[in-house]
Design an enzyme around this catalytic site. Structure first.
Site, PDB file in Angstrom:
ATOM      1  N   HIS A 126      38.862  29.452  45.688  1.00 60.94           N
ATOM      2  CA  HIS A 126      38.234  28.754  44.557  1.00 60.94           C
ATOM      3  C   HIS A 126      39.194  27.812  43.850  1.00 60.94           C
ATOM      4  CE1 HIS A 126      35.092  32.243  44.410  1.00 60.94           C
ATOM      5  NE2 HIS A 126      34.839  31.378  45.354  1.00 60.94           N
ATOM      6  N   CYS A 163      41.562   5.007  39.608  1.00 60.34           N
ATOM      7  CA  CYS A 163      40.253   4.531  40.093  1.00 60.34           C
ATOM      8  C   CYS A 163      39.117   4.744  39.100  1.00 60.34           C
ATOM      9  CB  CYS A 163      39.912   5.210  41.414  1.00 60.34           C
ATOM     10  SG  CYS A 163      39.319   6.899  41.237  1.00 60.34           S
TER      11      CYS A 163
HETATM   12  P1  NAD Z   1      34.274  39.550  38.634  1.00 62.67           P
HETATM   13  O1  NAD Z   1      34.552  39.338  37.207  1.00 62.67           O
HETATM   14  O2  NAD Z   1      32.901  39.289  39.147  1.00 62.67           O
HETATM   15  O3  NAD Z   1      34.636  41.042  39.034  1.00 62.67           O
HETATM   16  C1  NAD Z   1      35.850  41.618  38.636  1.00 62.67           C
HETATM   17  C2  NAD Z   1      35.754  43.099  38.943  1.00 62.67           C
HETATM   18  O4  NAD Z   1      37.029  43.669  38.683  1.00 62.67           O
HETATM   19  C3  NAD Z   1      34.738  43.832  38.070  1.00 62.67           C
HETATM   20  O5  NAD Z   1      33.805  44.507  38.913  1.00 62.67           O
HETATM   21  C4  NAD Z   1      35.586  44.819  37.246  1.00 62.67           C
HETATM   22  O6  NAD Z   1      34.974  46.071  37.136  1.00 62.67           O
HETATM   23  C5  NAD Z   1      36.840  44.925  38.067  1.00 62.67           C
HETATM   24  N1  NAD Z   1      38.057  45.177  37.288  1.00 62.67           N
HETATM   25  C6  NAD Z   1      38.517  44.482  36.214  1.00 62.67           C
HETATM   26  N2  NAD Z   1      39.717  44.961  35.815  1.00 62.67           N
HETATM   27  C7  NAD Z   1      39.995  46.027  36.638  1.00 62.67           C
HETATM   28  C8  NAD Z   1      41.072  46.943  36.743  1.00 62.67           C
HETATM   29  N3  NAD Z   1      42.133  46.875  35.909  1.00 62.67           N
HETATM   30  N4  NAD Z   1      41.030  47.897  37.691  1.00 62.67           N
HETATM   31  C9  NAD Z   1      39.956  47.979  38.553  1.00 62.67           C
HETATM   32  N5  NAD Z   1      38.912  47.121  38.514  1.00 62.67           N
HETATM   33  C10 NAD Z   1      38.942  46.147  37.577  1.00 62.67           C
HETATM   34  O7  NAD Z   1      35.357  38.742  39.458  1.00 62.67           O
HETATM   35  P2  NAD Z   1      35.295  38.076  40.898  1.00 62.67           P
HETATM   36  O8  NAD Z   1      34.595  38.969  41.852  1.00 62.67           O
HETATM   37  O9  NAD Z   1      36.674  37.624  41.174  1.00 62.67           O
HETATM   38  O10 NAD Z   1      34.360  36.809  40.673  1.00 62.67           O
HETATM   39  C11 NAD Z   1      34.545  35.971  39.562  1.00 62.67           C
HETATM   40  C12 NAD Z   1      34.775  34.522  39.868  1.00 62.67           C
HETATM   41  O11 NAD Z   1      35.382  33.937  38.735  1.00 62.67           O
HETATM   42  C13 NAD Z   1      35.748  34.293  40.977  1.00 62.67           C
HETATM   43  O12 NAD Z   1      35.171  33.365  41.793  1.00 62.67           O
HETATM   44  C14 NAD Z   1      37.007  33.715  40.346  1.00 62.67           C
HETATM   45  O13 NAD Z   1      37.301  32.483  40.972  1.00 62.67           O
HETATM   46  C15 NAD Z   1      36.653  33.382  38.932  1.00 62.67           C
HETATM   47  N6  NAD Z   1      37.562  33.942  37.905  1.00 62.67           N
HETATM   48  C16 NAD Z   1      38.906  33.927  38.122  1.00 62.67           C
HETATM   49  C17 NAD Z   1      39.767  34.466  37.183  1.00 62.67           C
HETATM   50  C18 NAD Z   1      41.252  34.433  37.461  1.00 62.67           C
HETATM   51  O14 NAD Z   1      41.728  33.538  38.167  1.00 62.67           O
HETATM   52  N7  NAD Z   1      42.033  35.401  36.953  1.00 62.67           N
HETATM   53  C19 NAD Z   1      39.271  35.041  35.998  1.00 62.67           C
HETATM   54  C20 NAD Z   1      37.879  35.031  35.787  1.00 62.67           C
HETATM   55  C21 NAD Z   1      37.033  34.489  36.769  1.00 62.67           C
HETATM   56 ZN    ZN Z   2      40.948   8.460  41.132  1.00 67.91          ZN
END
Ligand code: NAD
Ligand code: ZN
Length: 254
Positions: A126, A163
Site C-alpha cells: 500500500h 507539470c
Molecule cells: P486493521 O486496522 O484492519 O486491522 C488491524 C488488526 O490488528 C485488528 O484486527 C486489531 O485487532 C489487531 N491489533 C491491533 N493492535 C494489536 C496488538 N497489539 N496485538 C494484536 N493484534 C492487534 O489493519 P489492516 O488489516 O492492516 O488494514 C488497514 C489498512 O490501513 C491497511 O491497508 C494499511 O495500509 C492501512 N493502515 C496502515 C497503518 C500503518 O501504516 N501503521 C495504520 C492504519 C491503517
Molecule cells: Zn508532475
C-alpha cells in the site's frame, strides 16, 4: 484451527520457524499500534473517526485533496515520532538470523525499514507515507516541501512544480490501482514460502488479504497472530489471539 495460550503459542511459533526453510511475514496496522500509530478497525481506530478518502475523489476534487493533506499532517507527528515495536524488532531479528525471507506489509509507516530490515526485503503493498509523488509525472516530493506550501496557502494542496499534476502521499488509496512490482514480488515470496505468518491484520482489505490464502492453498503452514478474530482463522494451521509484542517477545529474548 488450533488456539493456544501465550506461552504455548510462542513456543509453537518458535518451533515452526525452526522447521521452516522459507518463512514470510505478512503485516498489518496491528504491528504498529504498540508504536503509537492507531490501526483502522480496532475500537477507536481511524476507521471509526474518518472514512478513508477514495482515490477517485482525490483526483476529481480539490477540496478532497486539501482534506487528504490536512488529515495527513494531523497524523504526521505520531508517524514521525514512532519507534519500531517489539513485533517489528522480532521480525528484524528473525530476518538477520536467516529465518525470514521477506516481510510483505500493508503498512505505510516505514517502521520495518527503521527496525533494520533492508528496503528490498520489505514489500509494501500500500505504498509508503513518508514521502509524496506527482500522480502525472512521478516526481518525488518530500513531505516538508508539501507542508511548506500547504501552510503558506492556508491549507491548499500543492500541485507538481514540473507539470502541475496532483501531488499525493505515496500511499495506495482505496480505489487506486495496486502497485505492480510489489504485487509481483509478494506473489513470488508467497508461493515460495513454506511458513506464512500474518500479523496484526484484520485480513479484510483485498487484494492484500489474498496472499495468506494463496500461501495456504499452495501448501504453506499459515499462522494468524491477531487479538481479534479474522476471516481466515478457519483455514489457518495456528491462530494466536493475543498481543503481538507479548507473543513475539520470545524472539527478542532468545
Ligand atoms: P486493521 O486496522 O484492519 O486491522 C488491524 C488488526 O490488528 C485488528 O484486527 C486489531 O485487532 C489487531 N491489533 C491491533 N493492535 C494489536 C496488538 N497489539 N496485538 C494484536 N493484534 C492487534 O489493519 P489492516 O488489516 O492492516 O488494514 C488497514 C489498512 O490501513 C491497511 O491497508 C494499511 O495500509 C492501512 N493502515 C496502515 C497503518 C500503518 O501504516 N501503521 C495504520 C492504519 C491503517
Ligand atoms: Zn508532475
Amino acid at each position: 484451527m488450533i488456539a493456544l495460550d501465550r506461552k504455548s503459542a510462542s513456543a509453537k511459533l518458535e518451533e515452526l520457524f525452526k522447521e521452516s526453510r522459507r518463512a514470510v511475514a505478512f503485516t498489518g496496522a496491528g504491528i504498529s499500534t504498540e508504536s503509537g500509530i492507531p490501526d483502522f478497525r480496532s475500537p477507536g481506530g481511524l476507521w471509526t473517526k474518518n472514512k478513508p478518502i477514495e482515490f477517485s475523489d482525490f483526483l476529481s476534487s480539490k477540496e478532497m485533496r486539501d482534506e487528504a493533506w490536512r488529515r495527513k499532517f494531523a497524523m504526521e507527528d505520531s508517524f514521525r515520532s514512532a519507534k519500531p515495536s517489539r513485533g517489528h524488532r522480532a521480525l528484524a531479528k528473525l530476518l538477520q538470523r536467516g529465518k525470514l525471507s521477506a516481510v510483505i506489509t500493508q503498512n505505510i509507516d516505514n517502521l520495518h525499514q527503521v527496525s533494520g530490515i533492508p528496503a528490498d526485503k520489505v514489500i509494501e503493498l500500500h505504498g509508503n507515507g513518508s514521502y509524496a509523488t506527482c500522480l502525472d509525472c512521478g516526481t518525488r516530493y518530500e513531505l516538508d516541501w508539501v507542508k511548506e506550501r500547504f501552510d503558506k496557502s492556508n491549507g491548499s494542496a500543492p500541485d507538481c512544480a514540473d507539470c502541475g499534476g496532483p501531488v499525493k502521499s505515496a500511499t495506495i488509496y482505496f480505489g487506486q490501482p495496486m502497485p505492480e512490482a510489489p504485487m509481483r514480488q509478494a506473489e513470488v515470496e508467497t508461493l515460495a514460502a513454506d511458513l506464512f505468518v500474518a500479523i496484526g491484520s484484520s485480513l479484510v482489505v483485498w487484494p492484500a488479504a489474498g496472499f495468506p490464502l494463496r500461501a495456504k492453498r499452495n501448501g504453506a503452514k499459515l499462522v494468524i497472530l491477531n487479538r481479534e478474530p479474522t476471516d481466515l482463522d478457519d483455514v489457518a494451521d495456528l491462530v494466536i489471539r493475543d498481543d503481538i509484542g507479548d507473543v513475539l517477545q520470545v524472539f527478542l529474548d532468545s
